[in-house]
Write an enzyme that holds these catalytic residues in place. Structure first.
Site, PDB file in Angstrom:
ATOM      1  N   HIS A  15       0.831  -1.197   0.000  1.00 38.59           N
ATOM      2  CA  HIS A  15       0.000   0.000   0.000  1.00 38.59           C
ATOM      3  C   HIS A  15       0.871   1.253   0.000  1.00 38.59           C
ATOM      4  CE1 HIS A  15      -3.884  -2.124   1.615  1.00 38.59           C
ATOM      5  NE2 HIS A  15      -3.405  -2.654   0.508  1.00 38.59           N
ATOM      6  N   GLU A  26       1.239   3.736   2.081  1.00 43.32           N
ATOM      7  CA  GLU A  26       1.966   4.056   3.316  1.00 43.32           C
ATOM      8  C   GLU A  26       3.252   3.248   3.410  1.00 43.32           C
ATOM      9  OE1 GLU A  26      -2.475   3.753   4.549  1.00 43.32           O
ATOM     10  OE2 GLU A  26      -1.196   3.125   2.870  1.00 43.32           O
ATOM     11  N   CYS A  45      -1.422  -1.657   7.419  1.00 41.97           N
ATOM     12  CA  CYS A  45      -0.561  -0.483   7.289  1.00 41.97           C
ATOM     13  C   CYS A  45      -0.293   0.150   8.657  1.00 41.97           C
ATOM     14  CB  CYS A  45      -1.200   0.533   6.353  1.00 41.97           C
ATOM     15  SG  CYS A  45      -1.223   0.006   4.624  1.00 41.97           S
ATOM     16  N   ALA A  96     -20.222  11.274 -28.198  1.00 39.94           N
ATOM     17  CA  ALA A  96     -19.827  12.396 -29.038  1.00 39.94           C
ATOM     18  C   ALA A  96     -21.051  12.837 -29.822  1.00 39.94           C
ATOM     19  CB  ALA A  96     -18.700  11.997 -29.982  1.00 39.94           C
ATOM     20  N   TRP A 107     -16.625   9.373 -38.120  1.00 38.81           N
ATOM     21  CA  TRP A 107     -16.646   9.800 -36.729  1.00 38.81           C
ATOM     22  C   TRP A 107     -17.123  11.239 -36.627  1.00 38.81           C
ATOM     23  CZ3 TRP A 107     -12.046   7.542 -38.720  1.00 38.81           C
ATOM     24  CH2 TRP A 107     -11.815   6.218 -38.310  1.00 38.81           C
ATOM     25  N   ARG A 157     -10.471   4.283 -21.947  1.00 37.01           N
ATOM     26  CA  ARG A 157     -10.713   2.837 -21.979  1.00 37.01           C
ATOM     27  C   ARG A 157      -9.615   2.072 -21.241  1.00 37.01           C
ATOM     28  NH1 ARG A 157     -12.563   1.283 -28.171  1.00 37.01           N
ATOM     29  NH2 ARG A 157     -14.586   2.391 -28.201  1.00 37.01           N
ATOM     30  N   THR A 181     -25.900  -0.485 -31.344  1.00 36.88           N
ATOM     31  CA  THR A 181     -24.567   0.016 -31.685  1.00 36.88           C
ATOM     32  C   THR A 181     -23.694  -1.101 -32.227  1.00 36.88           C
ATOM     33  OG1 THR A 181     -24.667   1.777 -30.019  1.00 36.88           O
ATOM     34  CG2 THR A 181     -22.477   1.066 -30.727  1.00 36.88           C
ATOM     35  N   PRO A 235     -28.532   6.049 -27.902  1.00 37.83           N
ATOM     36  CA  PRO A 235     -29.507   6.774 -27.076  1.00 37.83           C
ATOM     37  C   PRO A 235     -30.395   5.878 -26.234  1.00 37.83           C
ATOM     38  CG  PRO A 235     -30.055   6.923 -29.418  1.00 37.83           C
ATOM     39  CD  PRO A 235     -28.682   6.356 -29.332  1.00 37.83           C
ATOM     40  N   LEU A 280     -28.355   4.810 -23.197  1.00 34.19           N
ATOM     41  CA  LEU A 280     -28.142   5.980 -22.352  1.00 34.19           C
ATOM     42  C   LEU A 280     -29.426   6.354 -21.604  1.00 34.19           C
ATOM     43  CD1 LEU A 280     -25.982   8.216 -24.713  1.00 34.19           C
ATOM     44  CD2 LEU A 280     -25.229   7.120 -22.600  1.00 34.19           C
TER      45      LEU A 280
END
Length: 376
Positions: free
Chosen positions: A45, A47, A79, A149, A174, A188, A200, A300, A303
């Site tokens: 970790h 610390e 820790c 986009a 695009w 990604r 899609t 859409p 979403l």
């Protein structure tokens, strides 16, 4: 503490499902004598790394750490034991750990040993940094990032046309600029899974990989209630090299499911055909697989379902200086109603404007809650 937060981000995409954590050791004059961060899942970790870097200079020094030190045995020793052994005299903690296995116990152990512990320095920044971990450990679901986009007039696609030079005004492949698409590949690389709907997948025949490849295998997920994804699709054809999970409904054909499995696909079958309930069940399944960050790049319909179920935690919206033209009624568009956002960043990427924000209706986890996922 700001330096510790900067260091913590170096573990992004490498430490999940653990949280990103950074630590600094400073002597009595404020000079940094050691620094470290959680570098990889299963490794030491933050610390421990900072104390190792400080060596003997850690004795009577102050430790600044972005998350409460753990006091239990997991993949690594506590820790708190390392802090006591190093002779640290004071610990400054940015934010507490919401996992009940840790919450409050690490701080209590240090105070009982006579170490001064101060909490809350840059707490809001530390909570935001560890938000995906906090959601996973308390709800059993991954942090969900919605990315899209769109044209300046709100459409998610351009009219069909002959591809022009990449990035040019005549390029219909695009909406966003090359710089924006490269940034998406960077995104990604740091998430655990990417999800699209069957619409899609059929329209674009995508690979859903990151280029160049990231440090871990990115799980590709397709929401496909009736198992329509063709065996000839690039997703199925690459299922052996890159993991592919297909989420199907109860009406999916057993024969088609068997063929997809033979091709190397993983199948998760919902008990309901309702889109909202299916999404909820899928998120629970991904959480049980200890996936911390899910990127949604669907159309859409996906979403709209995810926003309607309050599943979205973060938004990345690329707005391109282009207009739909043609016959916009035939093009996919954003859902009519989206939640208000609290903006976090607005910046130019190539020719596009990137807006990142969080739905105002989704508060961050700030306190200890019942653990939904065991990360040890």
């Amino acid at each position: 503490m700001r330096r510790a937060l900067e260091l913590a981000r170096r573990g992004e995409g490498l430490v999940e499902p653990n949280p990103m954590v950074g630590a600094i050791v400073a002597d009595a004059s404020g000079k940094i004598v050691g620094e470290g961060w959680h570098e990889v899942f299963g490794g030491p970790h933050a610390e421990v790394n900072a104390l190792a870097a400080a060596g003997n200079a850690a004795r009577t020094a102050t430790l600044y750490v972005t998350l409460e030190p753990c006091g239990h045995h997991g993949k690594t020793p506590p820790c708190t034991e390392a802090i006591l052994a190093a002779g640290i005299s004071r610990v400054v903690v940015a934010a507490g750990d919401p996992n009940p296995v840790v919450a409050g116990r690490g701080i209590a152990a240090l105070r009982q040993a006579g170490i001064r512990v101060d909490c809350g320095l840059l707490e809001a920044e530390a909570i935001r940094l560890t938000a995906p971990f906090r959601k996973l450990v308390t709800t059993g679901q991954p942090w969900v990032i919605a990315k899209w986009a769109m044209t300046f007039d709100g459409y998610l696609a351009l009219p069909p046309g002959e591809p022009g030079q990449e990035g040019s005004a005549t390029d219909h492949r695009w909406i966003s600029s090359p710089a924006s698409r490269q940034l998406v590949h960077d995104l990604r690389r740091r998430v655990d899974a990417i999800l699209v709907g069957i619409g899609t997948a059929l329209a674009d025949d995508p690979l859903l990989t990151c280029r160049p490849p990231g440090p871990r295998s990115l799980l590709r997920v397709v929401l496909d209630r009736t198992a329509r994804l063709p065996l000839s699709s690039r997703l199925v054809q690459t299922a052996i090299e890159a993991p592919l999970l297909i989420a199907v409904g109860p009406q999916a054909s057993d024969e088609q499911i068997a063929l997809l499995k033979q091709a190397g696909c993983d199948i998760w079958q919902s008990q309901t055909a309702d889109s909202a309930e299916m999404v909820k069940g899928l998120l629970q399944e991904l959480g049980q697989r200890q996936l911390t960050n899910l990127l949604i790049e669907g159309g859409p319909a996906v979403l709209e379902t995810c926003f309607a179920t309050n599943a979205i935690d973060e938004v990345w919206a690329f707005i391109a200086p282009r207009f739909s033209g043609g016959k916009p009624l035939s093009l996919p568009r954003l859902p009519a109603t989206l939640p208000d956002l609290s903006l976090e960043t607005v910046r130019q990427v190539g020719d596009d404007i990137l807006i990142c924000g969080r739905p105002r209706s989704k508060p961050l986890v700030t306190t200890c809650q019942t653990a939904a996922v065991d990360l040890d």
